[in-house]
Write a protein that holds these residues in place. Structure first.
Motif, PDB file in Angstrom:
ATOM      1  N   UNK A  15      -8.436 -17.723   0.181  1.00 57.07           N
ATOM      2  CA  UNK A  15      -9.366 -17.901  -0.967  1.00 57.07           C
ATOM      3  C   UNK A  15     -10.262 -16.870  -1.252  1.00 57.07           C
ATOM      4  N   UNK A  16     -10.113 -15.684  -0.819  1.00 55.67           N
ATOM      5  CA  UNK A  16     -11.001 -14.465  -0.960  1.00 55.67           C
ATOM      6  C   UNK A  16     -10.912 -14.015  -2.473  1.00 55.67           C
ATOM      7  N   UNK A  17     -10.064 -14.447  -3.164  1.00 57.84           N
ATOM      8  CA  UNK A  17      -9.909 -14.333  -4.725  1.00 57.84           C
ATOM      9  C   UNK A  17     -11.193 -14.873  -5.232  1.00 57.84           C
ATOM     10  N   UNK A  18     -11.615 -16.198  -4.759  1.00 58.00           N
ATOM     11  CA  UNK A  18     -12.668 -16.945  -5.059  1.00 58.00           C
ATOM     12  C   UNK A  18     -13.940 -16.206  -4.718  1.00 58.00           C
ATOM     13  N   UNK A  30      -7.080  -6.090  -3.586  1.00 57.86           N
ATOM     14  CA  UNK A  30      -7.818  -4.966  -4.086  1.00 57.86           C
ATOM     15  C   UNK A  30      -7.536  -4.736  -5.488  1.00 57.86           C
ATOM     16  N   UNK A  31      -6.449  -4.934  -6.091  1.00 57.48           N
ATOM     17  CA  UNK A  31      -6.024  -5.197  -7.590  1.00 57.48           C
ATOM     18  C   UNK A  31      -7.070  -5.780  -8.388  1.00 57.48           C
ATOM     19  N   UNK A  32      -7.340  -7.151  -7.661  1.00 52.25           N
ATOM     20  CA  UNK A  32      -8.412  -8.098  -8.405  1.00 52.25           C
ATOM     21  C   UNK A  32      -9.796  -7.493  -8.458  1.00 52.25           C
ATOM     22  N   UNK A  33     -10.138  -6.848  -7.415  1.00 53.83           N
ATOM     23  CA  UNK A  33     -11.574  -6.249  -7.428  1.00 53.83           C
ATOM     24  C   UNK A  33     -11.387  -5.087  -8.746  1.00 53.83           C
ATOM     25  N   UNK A  34     -10.426  -4.283  -8.669  1.00 52.18           N
ATOM     26  CA  UNK A  34     -10.538  -3.348  -9.705  1.00 52.18           C
ATOM     27  C   UNK A  34     -10.684  -4.003 -10.990  1.00 52.18           C
ATOM     28  N   UNK A  35      -9.662  -4.911 -11.285  1.00 53.99           N
ATOM     29  CA  UNK A  35      -9.478  -5.776 -12.577  1.00 53.99           C
ATOM     30  C   UNK A  35     -11.043  -6.264 -13.039  1.00 53.99           C
ATOM     31  N   UNK A  51      17.032   0.951 -12.476  1.00 53.71           N
ATOM     32  CA  UNK A  51      16.514   1.074 -11.237  1.00 53.71           C
ATOM     33  C   UNK A  51      15.258   0.264 -11.300  1.00 53.71           C
ATOM     34  N   UNK A  52      15.157  -0.805 -12.389  1.00 49.07           N
ATOM     35  CA  UNK A  52      14.050  -1.612 -12.412  1.00 49.07           C
ATOM     36  C   UNK A  52      13.753  -2.523 -11.313  1.00 49.07           C
ATOM     37  N   UNK A  53      14.965  -2.650 -10.356  1.00 49.19           N
ATOM     38  CA  UNK A  53      14.504  -3.457  -9.209  1.00 49.19           C
ATOM     39  C   UNK A  53      13.735  -2.793  -8.246  1.00 49.19           C
ATOM     40  N   UNK A  54      13.788  -1.640  -8.165  1.00 47.93           N
ATOM     41  CA  UNK A  54      13.026  -0.649  -7.184  1.00 47.93           C
ATOM     42  C   UNK A  54      11.474  -0.651  -7.903  1.00 47.93           C
ATOM     43  N   UNK A  55      11.492  -0.577  -9.327  1.00 43.48           N
ATOM     44  CA  UNK A  55      10.094  -0.777  -9.751  1.00 43.48           C
ATOM     45  C   UNK A  55       9.364  -2.075  -9.594  1.00 43.48           C
ATOM     46  N   UNK A  56      10.256  -3.106  -9.631  1.00 40.93           N
ATOM     47  CA  UNK A  56       9.744  -4.327  -9.393  1.00 40.93           C
ATOM     48  C   UNK A  56       9.133  -4.331  -8.170  1.00 40.93           C
ATOM     49  N   UNK A  57       9.872  -3.909  -7.071  1.00 44.12           N
ATOM     50  CA  UNK A  57       9.569  -3.712  -5.431  1.00 44.12           C
ATOM     51  C   UNK A  57       8.217  -3.170  -5.353  1.00 44.12           C
ATOM     52  N   UNK A  58       8.066  -2.053  -5.990  1.00 42.68           N
ATOM     53  CA  UNK A  58       6.990  -1.261  -5.928  1.00 42.68           C
ATOM     54  C   UNK A  58       5.740  -2.020  -6.554  1.00 42.68           C
ATOM     55  N   UNK A  59       5.931  -2.588  -7.779  1.00 39.15           N
ATOM     56  CA  UNK A  59       4.779  -3.268  -8.267  1.00 39.15           C
ATOM     57  C   UNK A  59       4.455  -4.577  -7.364  1.00 39.15           C
ATOM     58  N   UNK A  60       5.184  -5.257  -6.555  1.00 37.12           N
ATOM     59  CA  UNK A  60       5.056  -6.135  -5.675  1.00 37.12           C
ATOM     60  C   UNK A  60       4.160  -5.520  -4.548  1.00 37.12           C
ATOM     61  N   UNK A  61       4.536  -4.613  -4.087  1.00 43.68           N
ATOM     62  CA  UNK A  61       3.961  -3.780  -2.731  1.00 43.68           C
ATOM     63  C   UNK A  61       2.441  -3.251  -3.128  1.00 43.68           C
ATOM     64  N   UNK A  62       2.133  -3.118  -4.359  1.00 46.86           N
ATOM     65  CA  UNK A  62       1.061  -2.541  -5.005  1.00 46.86           C
ATOM     66  C   UNK A  62       0.029  -3.631  -5.385  1.00 46.86           C
ATOM     67  N   UNK A  63       0.536  -5.108  -5.439  1.00 42.37           N
ATOM     68  CA  UNK A  63      -0.290  -5.971  -5.568  1.00 42.37           C
ATOM     69  C   UNK A  63      -0.499  -6.235  -7.301  1.00 42.37           C
ATOM     70  N   UNK A  64       0.475  -5.667  -8.009  1.00 40.65           N
ATOM     71  CA  UNK A  64       0.464  -6.006  -9.731  1.00 40.65           C
ATOM     72  C   UNK A  64       1.584  -7.006  -9.621  1.00 40.65           C
TER      73      UNK A  64
END
Length: 603
Positions: free
Chosen positions: A414-417, A454-459, A59-72
């Motif tokens: 470019x909001x990561x910048x 959002x993930x980058x801000x936390x990082x 079920x790693x495909x499901x996990x991969x999809x979840x990580x994509x949705x979460x921005x990881x």
């Protein structure tokens, strides 16, 4: 209230759309459904899928999809690679969403490999993969071949046999000119630079004595997950008509044909003097077919370059270079140039865009420039930052310094910048302590990049200094802009950003907000007035240190902020829609009186 018959029709259209997506790309279907959710809920759902799918290898495909949705993105790539290597279709589909086509093996499903080729821009190769796998007659293959035909030079949509060709109405002295607009999307269902420019133009045209009716693409907005959408919407007196057939055609040609048929009904009812198609080439093809059937001349407004936006969606320089050299980039550019040449007139946003269209074979002196404009009320309807923050519910400490934008949150913006620049200011001991204490980033809007931001801000350790409220109502957008001390447009150095001018800077300047933009041709033009004076601050694209320096300079120099705000307002006053709409009036009048437009030339 929509009738039961209408609701049944739209529900069937939504089911047709979901079924087609489920067959073609189940991972993308889940992602698109999730994008209708608030960012916090979307990220939470992704994390839940990541936890649930990561426990079992199959079920790693499901996990991969979840990580994509979460921005990881990093975790999504790792899981997609493992899942795809184990033969999981879902893992392969996530790899395609990530643009990591190298993660697919030769044993991946033919449909997934074909989609990877199509996403890379190798269009013919995608069709060949399906044919070699015995799927050449599948619905998916038919859809791809249909899009390829639409890109063939000279290909035209057929005119329905039942279509009649009445004499186009002549514009009589004193008569209000009538225009039928063909748009991809619109208010109230889509709030973007495209839809907002369209609506402001339409209301300004009405004020100038020009009547308009709008027709949007087949299935919109039902395909956005809105089964109760009406067959028509009226927003501020502007009539938006939808193309909602009984069933959703399975190919792009079929969808455009359904739009042609609906447009012909509107021509018979509304009797327009001019057809006005706006980016992209799908709308141009519809206008061309309707013009051929009725003799009503058509014009094309080029607001962007489809292939450049598509290239910018690819991750990393290498994939973008490959995309730029692909079959898709080449054929889309040729097709859009061909259709622009066939139109009775061409309108675009900037001198930068005129130069690009000239390189594609159009004559510069035949193109009318209408830059992004502003509503008159933005020049006078002002709130202080404190009043605006109270209006949108932003609770800030005294002395808070807010930077950011109200924008679609997509990668090339470019909001990561901006986040990295803010992190530098907060970490740098040379930053004035008062700025370190008060600095806060506000990104109002939503889009594909939102979870990653959002993930980058936390990082970066600045999550508590970043506010991301998601999509904000259209009527509240100006208050969010006025809640900011500085508006930042930090687009990356990509072709799409170098050529296409955004709406955000001129609206921010109208609201007396100083702006910082990336030092790119289209953005420099946006903040340069008619006398050649630059009123916005510039920072090299993709350079957090330089952007941080500009933010610090504006914070430190209140007089400079006030001067830039005043000069920006003067520039915006040159670009009000009531003034700009006169340029459209001239284009329409020439097209309506010159039947040598696209239809008469047989284009």
């Amino acid at each position: 209230m929509p009738s039961l018959r209408h609701v049944a029709r739209t529900a069937r259209l939504l089911l047709d759309s979901a079924t087609q997506h489920l067959v073609d790309d189940p991972a993308l279907l889940v992602v698109q459904v999730s994008r209708r959710l608030p960012l916090r809920v979307r990220v939470g759902a992704g994390k839940a899928l990541l936890r649930a799918g990561g426990a079992v290898p199959r079920t790693r495909g499901i996990a991969a999809l979840g990580a994509y949705m979460a921005g990881d993105t990093a975790e999504a790539q790792t899981l997609a690679a493992r899942s795809a290597a184990a033969g999981s279709r879902l893992g392969g589909e996530v790899a395609v969403l990530l643009g990591r086509f190298d993660l697919l093996s030769a044993q991946a499903a033919a449909s997934t490999r074909a989609r990877a080729s199509w996403m890379r821009g190798d269009l013919s190769e995608a069709v060949e993969i399906l044919a070699e796998a015995g799927l050449g007659e599948s619905i998916y293959a038919q859809r791809l071949r249909s899009e390829l035909r639409l890109l063939e030079v000279g290909h035209r949509l057929p005119v329905p046999e039942q279509a009649t060709a009445p004499t186009p109405p002549s514009l009589r002295d004193g008569e209000r000119l009538r225009v039928l607009h063909l748009l991809t999307n619109s208010l109230p269902h889509t709030q973007s630079g495209y839809s907002l420019r369209s609506h402001r133009l339409l209301t300004a045209l009405r004020g100038a004595g020009i009547d308009s009716v709008v027709l949007t693409r087949t299935g919109y907005p039902v395909m956005l997950g809105k089964p109760f959408a009406a067959a028509e919407d009226v927003v501020d007196g502007i009539r938006y008509v939808r193309t909602l057939p009984r069933r959703l055609p399975s190919t792009q040609e079929g969808r455009l044909q359904a739009e042609v048929e609906r447009a012909l009904e509107l021509v018979a009812e509304f009797r327009p003097h001019v057809l006005h198609a706006t980016t992209n080439y799908f709308n141009a093809l519809v206008a061309q077919a309707v013009s051929a059937a009725t003799g009503v001349p058509w014009i094309l407004e080029v607001r962007g370059l489809m292939e450049k936006t598509w290239i910018a969606s690819h991750p990393g320089d290498e994939e973008q270079r490959r995309a730029a050299a692909s079959e898709k980039a080449r054929t889309v550019a040729l097709r859009e140039a061909e259709l622009a040449s066939a139109a009775g007139a061409v309108v675009t946003l900037s001198d930068t865009m005129v130069e690009e269209l000239s390189r594609r074979g159009l004559e510069a002196d035949t193109i009318t420039v209408v830059p992004n404009g502003v509503d008159d009320s933005l020049l006078s309807d002002h709130l202080t930052t404190d009043e605006a923050r109270a209006a949108v519910g932003l609770e800030t400490e005294r002395g808070a310094f807010l930077i950011g934008a109200v924008s679609a949150l997509i990668d090339y913006e470019g909001f990561d910048t901006l986040l990295r620049a803010a992190a530098r200011l907060l970490e740098d001991p040379r930053t004035d302590p008062a700025l370190r204490e008060g600095l806060h980033v506000v990104l109002a809007g939503d889009g594909t990049a939102a979870p990653g931001l959002r993930a980058l801000a936390e990082e970066l350790g600045i999550g508590d200094r970043v506010t991301m409220p998601g999509r904000v109502p259209r009527e509240a957008a100006r208050n969010w802009v006025q809640a900011l001390d500085v508006v930042v447009v930090p687009r990356h150095d990509l072709d799409v950003a170098r050529t296409v001018t955004p709406q955000k800077p001129v609206e921010a300047m109208a609201l007396a907000r100083p702006v910082i933009v990336s030092d790119l041709p289209a953005l420099r033009e946006t903040v340069t007035d008619s006398a050649g004076k630059r009123v916005g601050a510039l920072a090299p694209a993709g350079d957090p240190a330089a952007l941080a320096a500009q933010i610090h300079a504006l914070w430190a120099d209140r007089a400079q902020r006030a001067r830039r705000a005043a000069e920006g307002q003067e520039l915006a006053a040159e670009r009000t829609w009531p003034a700009l709409v006169r340029r459209y009036e001239a284009v329409y009048a020439r097209a309506a009186s010159d039947r040598r437009g696209g239809a008469a030339r047989g284009e």
